[in-house]
Design a protein around this motif. Structure first.
Motif, PDB file in Angstrom:
ATOM      1  N   ILE A 113       3.915  -2.333  -3.334  1.00 38.44           N
ATOM      2  CA  ILE A 113       3.536  -1.143  -4.100  1.00 38.44           C
ATOM      3  C   ILE A 113       2.603  -0.244  -3.294  1.00 38.44           C
ATOM      4  N   ASP A 114       1.825  -0.836  -2.381  1.00 36.09           N
ATOM      5  CA  ASP A 114       0.875  -0.046  -1.600  1.00 36.09           C
ATOM      6  C   ASP A 114       1.554   1.035  -0.776  1.00 36.09           C
ATOM      7  N   LYS A 115       2.804   0.828  -0.390  1.00 34.60           N
ATOM      8  CA  LYS A 115       3.524   1.833   0.388  1.00 34.60           C
ATOM      9  C   LYS A 115       3.740   3.102  -0.433  1.00 34.60           C
ATOM     10  N   GLY A 116       4.036   2.937  -1.714  1.00 34.45           N
ATOM     11  CA  GLY A 116       4.216   4.078  -2.598  1.00 34.45           C
ATOM     12  C   GLY A 116       2.915   4.834  -2.803  1.00 34.45           C
ATOM     13  N   TRP A 117       1.802   4.100  -2.894  1.00 34.18           N
ATOM     14  CA  TRP A 117       0.499   4.747  -3.046  1.00 34.18           C
ATOM     15  C   TRP A 117       0.191   5.616  -1.830  1.00 34.18           C
ATOM     16  N   ARG A 118       0.489   5.110  -0.653  1.00 33.70           N
ATOM     17  CA  ARG A 118       0.225   5.877   0.565  1.00 33.70           C
ATOM     18  C   ARG A 118       1.081   7.143   0.614  1.00 33.70           C
ATOM     19  N   LYS A 119       2.309   7.040   0.168  1.00 31.56           N
ATOM     20  CA  LYS A 119       3.178   8.225   0.148  1.00 31.56           C
ATOM     21  C   LYS A 119       2.602   9.323  -0.733  1.00 31.56           C
ATOM     22  N   LYS A 120       2.018   8.925  -1.864  1.00 29.14           N
ATOM     23  CA  LYS A 120       1.420   9.913  -2.771  1.00 29.14           C
ATOM     24  C   LYS A 120       0.209  10.580  -2.127  1.00 29.14           C
ATOM     25  N   ALA A 121      -0.585   9.812  -1.381  1.00 30.33           N
ATOM     26  CA  ALA A 121      -1.739  10.388  -0.697  1.00 30.33           C
ATOM     27  C   ALA A 121      -1.297  11.388   0.365  1.00 30.33           C
ATOM     28  N   ILE A 122      -0.271  11.027   1.106  1.00 29.85           N
ATOM     29  CA  ILE A 122       0.240  11.918   2.153  1.00 29.85           C
ATOM     30  C   ILE A 122       0.821  13.187   1.540  1.00 29.85           C
ATOM     31  N   ALA A 123       1.465  13.066   0.400  1.00 25.50           N
ATOM     32  CA  ALA A 123       2.031  14.236  -0.273  1.00 25.50           C
ATOM     33  C   ALA A 123       0.929  15.223  -0.663  1.00 25.50           C
ATOM     34  N   THR A 141      -6.632   4.367  -7.531  1.00 24.13           N
ATOM     35  CA  THR A 141      -6.855   5.769  -7.861  1.00 24.13           C
ATOM     36  C   THR A 141      -6.747   6.616  -6.606  1.00 24.13           C
ATOM     37  N   LEU A 142      -6.071   7.744  -6.736  1.00 26.07           N
ATOM     38  CA  LEU A 142      -5.962   8.707  -5.649  1.00 26.07           C
ATOM     39  C   LEU A 142      -6.956   9.839  -5.905  1.00 26.07           C
ATOM     40  N   TYR A 143      -7.916   9.986  -5.023  1.00 22.52           N
ATOM     41  CA  TYR A 143      -8.917  11.044  -5.124  1.00 22.52           C
ATOM     42  C   TYR A 143      -8.562  12.166  -4.146  1.00 22.52           C
ATOM     43  N   THR A 185      -9.000   3.477   9.428  1.00 23.55           N
ATOM     44  CA  THR A 185      -7.542   3.437   9.555  1.00 23.55           C
ATOM     45  C   THR A 185      -6.967   2.031   9.609  1.00 23.55           C
ATOM     46  N   GLY A 186      -7.785   1.046   9.979  1.00 25.76           N
ATOM     47  CA  GLY A 186      -7.279  -0.333  10.039  1.00 25.76           C
ATOM     48  C   GLY A 186      -6.185  -0.478  11.078  1.00 25.76           C
ATOM     49  N   THR A 187      -5.011  -0.892  10.629  1.00 30.54           N
ATOM     50  CA  THR A 187      -3.880  -1.044  11.544  1.00 30.54           C
ATOM     51  C   THR A 187      -2.991   0.197  11.554  1.00 30.54           C
ATOM     52  N   GLY A 188      -3.479   1.283  10.970  1.00 34.97           N
ATOM     53  CA  GLY A 188      -2.804   2.564  11.097  1.00 34.97           C
ATOM     54  C   GLY A 188      -1.683   2.861  10.125  1.00 34.97           C
ATOM     55  N   ASP A 189      -1.563   2.122   9.039  1.00 38.78           N
ATOM     56  CA  ASP A 189      -0.449   2.342   8.110  1.00 38.78           C
ATOM     57  C   ASP A 189      -0.435   3.756   7.525  1.00 38.78           C
ATOM     58  N   LEU A 190      -1.605   4.251   7.111  1.00 39.29           N
ATOM     59  CA  LEU A 190      -1.644   5.583   6.507  1.00 39.29           C
ATOM     60  C   LEU A 190      -1.401   6.661   7.569  1.00 39.29           C
ATOM     61  N   ALA A 191      -1.932   6.444   8.757  1.00 40.65           N
ATOM     62  CA  ALA A 191      -1.696   7.387   9.849  1.00 40.65           C
ATOM     63  C   ALA A 191      -0.207   7.475  10.175  1.00 40.65           C
ATOM     64  N   ILE A 192       0.448   6.339  10.199  1.00 46.15           N
ATOM     65  CA  ILE A 192       1.889   6.312  10.475  1.00 46.15           C
ATOM     66  C   ILE A 192       2.659   6.984   9.351  1.00 46.15           C
TER      67      ILE A 192
END
Length: 320
Positions: free
Chosen positions: A119-129, A314-316, A144-151
Motif C-alpha cells: 500500500i505504501d507505493k500508492g501513498w507515494r504516488k499521491k505525494a508525487i501527484a 496522512t499526506l501533508y 530519502t532512505g533508500t530513495g523510493d520516493l525520489a525514484i
C-alpha cells in the motif's frame, strides 16, 4: 497472567486477514460475526468492542486479552513526547536513528512493502501527484532512505532530484537501485542533516519527505530548513503515519502496530528496537491540524492534511 506469543505462521495469517479487510473496504465482513455475538450477549456496543478483541486474540493465539484492552485505553497522541530508539543510550536521537537505519538497511525495502502489503507505493504516488501540480524541475527528497520516493518522482520528468539522509547504509542501498534502473544521472543521493541542509536558499522547486519527519531530533528546525531551500511558490509534500479514528479500524491499527508489526519487524530485521520505536514514534507525532499549525509556524502557507487509507497515513501539503 500468562501470555502465549504467536508463532510466525499465525502472525502472518492474521496480518494478511486484517490488512486484506482494510484494503478491500470490506468492513462488514469483520462486523458480521461481531454483531452476531453482540446480539446474543445483549450488552450492546461495549460488548461488540470486547468481542472484537476476543475474536482477534483467538485468531493469533494470544491469551492475554486484558493487556490489549489496557493498551487501547491508555494509548494517546503523546504530542511533545521525545521518543528515541533506545532510551538507555547516551547518544542523541539523531545518532540513534542513523545507527538504527544503518543496521536494517539491507532489509528495509522488503519490510516496507511486506508490512504494508504494497500500500505504501500508492501513498507515494499521491505525494508525487501533489508536487506534480507545479511541474517541478528540481526536487529535494529529505530523509530519502533508500530513495523510493525520489525514484517515484521520476514520473514528473524533472531535471534533477537530490535525496539526503543521515544513514549511509540506506543511501548505499539506494545508489545500487539507481544504478540498476539507470537513474544515477538524474537522481543523486548524499549524506545530509535535515536540520542543516547543505543547499543554498531557494534551490528547489519542490521538497518531499516520506515517513522521516517524526525522526527529526528537532522537528521545527528540520521543517524550517525544508522551507528555506524551497523557492517562493514551491510545493512541499510530506507523508507520515497517523491514527485512524473510526471503530474498528482504530483498534485494528493499534493492535497491528503494538503487536504484529514489532514481532515481524524484529524477526526479519534482526534489530530489537527498530520496529518497537516505529509505533512509539508514531504515537508521539503531532498529527493533523497540530502538524499543519507547526508547518505554518515554520514559514509554509496553505498547509493541509489529507488522511489516506482510513487515516493510517496522512499526506501533508503546503506551499512557500
Amino acid at each position: 497472567m500468562s501470555c502465549v506469543l504467536p508463532g510466525v505462521d499465525d502472525v502472518f495469517a492474521s496480518l494478511v486477514w486484517l490488512v486484506s479487510i482494510l484494503i478491500s473496504d470490506d468492513l462488514p465482513t469483520l462486523l458480521r460475526p461481531i454483531k452476531a455475538y453482540s446480539g446474543l450477549s445483549g450488552l450492546g456496543a461495549l460488548s461488540r468492542e470486547v468481542l472484537l478483541i476476543k475474536n482477534l486474540a483467538e485468531r493469533i493465539s494470544i491469551a492475554c486479552c486484558s493487556v490489549l484492552l489496557q493498551t487501547m485505553k491508555s494509548a494517546g497522541n503523546g504530542t511533545g513526547t521525545i521518543v528515541v530508539p533506545d532510551a538507555g543510550s547516551n547518544l542523541s536521537k539523531k545518532a540513534q536513528v542513523a545507527d538504527m537505519f544503518n543496521h536494517i538497511a539491507g532489509r528495509y525495502d522488503f519490510l516496507n512493502h511486506f508490512l504494508s502489503l504494497g500500500i505504501d507505493k500508492g501513498w507515494r504516488k499521491k505525494a508525487i501527484a501533489e508536487i506534480g501540480k507545479i511541474n517541478p524541475k528540481k526536487i529535494l527528497d529529505v530523509a530519502t532512505g533508500t530513495g523510493d520516493l525520489a525514484i517515484a518522482a521520476m514520473v514528473l520528468k524533472p531535471e534533477k532530484i537530490t535525496g539526503v539522509d543521515i544513514a549511509d547504509q540506506m543511501l548505499e542501498v539506494g545508489r545500487k537501485k539507481l544504478i540498476a534502473q539507470n537513474l544515477s544521472h538524474i537522481i543523486t543521493l548524499e549524506n545530509g542533516d535535515s536540520e542543516a541542509l547543505p543547499f543554498e536558499t531557494g534551490s528547489f522547486d519542490a521538497v518531499t519527505c516520506a515517513y522521516g519527519v517524526r525522526n527529526f531530533e528537532h522537528l521545527e528546525a528540520g521543517l524550517k530548513e525544508m522551507n528555506r531551500v524551497m523557492r517562493p511558490g514551491g510545493r512541499m509534500a510530506i507523508l507520515e503515519f497517523s491514527h485512524p479514528k473510526a471503530f474498528p479500524v482504530k483498534q485494528l491499527y493499534r493492535f497491528y502496530f503494538k503487536y504484529i508489526l514489532p514481532t515481524l519487524g524484529k524477526i526479519v530485521s534482526k534489530h530489537s528496537n527498530a520496529y518497537t520505536y516505529l509505533p512509539a514514534s508514531v504515537m508521539a507525532f503531532p498529527e493533523g491540524k497540530v502538524f499543519c499549525d507547526t508547518l505554518t509556524r515554520c514559514g509554509f502557507k496553505e498547509a493541509k492534511a489529507r488522511p489516506l487509507t482510513f487515516g493510517i497515513t496522512t499526506l501533508y501539503t503546503a506551499i512557500k
